[in-house]
Design an enzyme around this catalytic site. Structure first.
Site, short mmCIF file in Angstrom:
data_model
loop_
_atom_site.label_atom_id
_atom_site.label_comp_id
_atom_site.label_asym_id
_atom_site.label_seq_id
_atom_site.Cartn_x
_atom_site.Cartn_y
_atom_site.Cartn_z
N CYS A 101 0.84 -1.20 0.00
CA CYS A 101 0.00 0.00 0.00
C CYS A 101 0.87 1.25 0.00
O CYS A 101 0.60 2.21 -0.73
CB CYS A 101 -0.93 -0.01 1.20
SG CYS A 101 -2.01 1.44 1.30
N CYS A 207 -5.84 -3.48 7.82
CA CYS A 207 -6.95 -2.54 7.95
C CYS A 207 -8.27 -3.10 7.44
O CYS A 207 -9.31 -2.92 8.07
CB CYS A 207 -6.62 -1.23 7.25
SG CYS A 207 -6.29 -1.40 5.47
#
Length: 400
Positions: A101, A207
């Site tokens: 990410c 997440c």
């Protein structure tokens, strides 16, 4: 050199990014908050954490009196992070979505939009890290390589997750929290009347998984494929599993009816078999060397490696692991052989080998081959010893 004034700050809705924006504003920068929407799928309770995080990000920016812009990177995240994660798990690898990410979204897509659409001179994030240009780019020099340095708070240092950051981005990236302790950051937030955010529970783990067990989450995207657990020492089947994608090397297995706890030693994709050992400190789980691929040097390839082919430095493959010394040998332009000073447990394909020299994070590369394990080496030595005894007996005429 153009003065750096306009800064786009990644606002996640947490205390670290909030204080980052506050510090930059207090320094006199023109700050724009940017909320990155990377995930939009609701969990099993019908909630989407992104919505709550955006509300908190909006509250922060209203309190700080700075604008907030939301960027939708859901498609990019799915294609460049999540799809890679699914592919790796299905083939027996253990990927790190946080590193991907940072590499593909936060320090690539976000950086490009900030520079080209918002005309930002730099971006900033709430990562605990430092650079040789300083937390506010006070030592910035155009076309000069910048070095990624560890944070003052060693317990919060996040350079591990930044080991793939592009040099072009790092040159124009600020890390205002690099010289602060986490407790100090929370104090700053409370003193600025950001109590709501200072008391917010810190997000842990991946997440998008949320509060679910990872094994339950991954089953929504990869079909279960039952197979055998096999004991490494005896070669006997000891139970059934629902898919090699649900477990990683060194993880405890859930096998009913076994007297001892078992741990994953290896996963065979072809036979869909998980080889397990009956101890968390079994020698099969330990190795002192590995081979990596796709090397990324943050600044440049170290001089020692380029000229002598060997580099003495520090190593870790998990965020909270202590650094250990190692020797790095160059196999080819994008592959390394790394010999560790001490054996480590559960080094796994797909994880990142991250290298350090002093306080500098040099970069990292993907582990493609861990091993052989201490168990395999001991087995090999036993075979060699047996064959030597047989050879001595044969040549001497002595019955062994």
């Amino acid at each position: 050199m153009k003065m750096i004034r306009n800064v786009a700050v990644g606002i996640s809705g947490g205390v670290d990014s909030a204080v980052t924006a506050l510090l930059l504003k207090n320094k006199g920068f023109n700050v724009t908050g940017v909320f990155m929407k990377n995930w939009d799928i609701r969990d099993e309770t019908g909630n989407c954490t992104v919505e709550k995080d955006y509300e908190d990000a909006r509250w922060i920016c209203d309190k700080l009196k700075i604008p907030l812009i939301q960027l939708d990177f859901v498609k990019e995240y799915w294609n460049e992070v999540f799809s890679d994660l699914l592919e790796k798990y299905q083939t027996g690898y253990t990927p790190n979505p946080d590193i991907l990410c940072n590499k593909n979204i936060k320090f690539n897509k976000f950086f490009d939009v900030a520079r080209n659409r918002f005309q930002a001179d730099a971006i900033a994030t709430g990562h605990y890290a430092n650079t040789s240009f300083g937390p506010y780019l006070e030592n910035f020099k155009e076309n000069t390589n910048v070095h990624l340095l560890q944070a003052y708070d060693s317990n919060k240092d996040q350079t591990f997750f930044l080991n793939q950051i592009p040099q072009q981005t790092l040159r124009r990236c600020m890390f205002p929290l690099g010289n602060y302790l986490k407790n100090h950051v929370k104090t700053i937030a409370k003193e600025a009347s950001l109590h709501k955010i200072a008391q917010k529970k810190e997000s842990m783990g991946i997440c998008f998984v949320g509060k679910r067990e990872f094994q339950d989450f991954i089953s929504e995207y990869i079909d279960d494929k039952p197979g055998e657990y096999v004991d490494l020492d005896s070669g006997l089947s000891i139970g059934k599993h629902n898919g090699i994608h649900k477990l990683t090397i060194g993880q405890r297995c859930r096998i009913g009816g076994c007297e001892n706890a078992y741990y994953v030693f290896s996963k065979d994709q072809k036979t869909n078999t998980i080889i397990a050992v009956d101890s968390g400190i079994h020698p099969a789980l330990y190795t002192d060397f590995l081979i990596t691929q796709d090397v990324h040097w943050i600044s440049e390839e170290p001089h020692e490696l380029r000229h002598s082919g060997v580099l003495s430095c520090d190593f870790r493959f998990q965020h909270r692991n202590p650094l250990i010394t190692c020797n790095v040998y160059k196999i080819s332009d994008n592959r390394l052989f790394i010999r560790l000073s001490v054996p480590l447990r559960a080094i796994t394909k797909g994880q990142y080998a991250v290298l350090y020299s002093g306080e500098e994070c040099l970069g990292g590369s993907i582990i493609s081959y861990p091993g052989p394990s201490f168990f395999a080496l001991n087995q090999q030595n036993s075979i060699i010893e047996t064959r030597c005894c047989d050879l001595i007996a044969l040549t001497s005429g002595v019955q062994m």
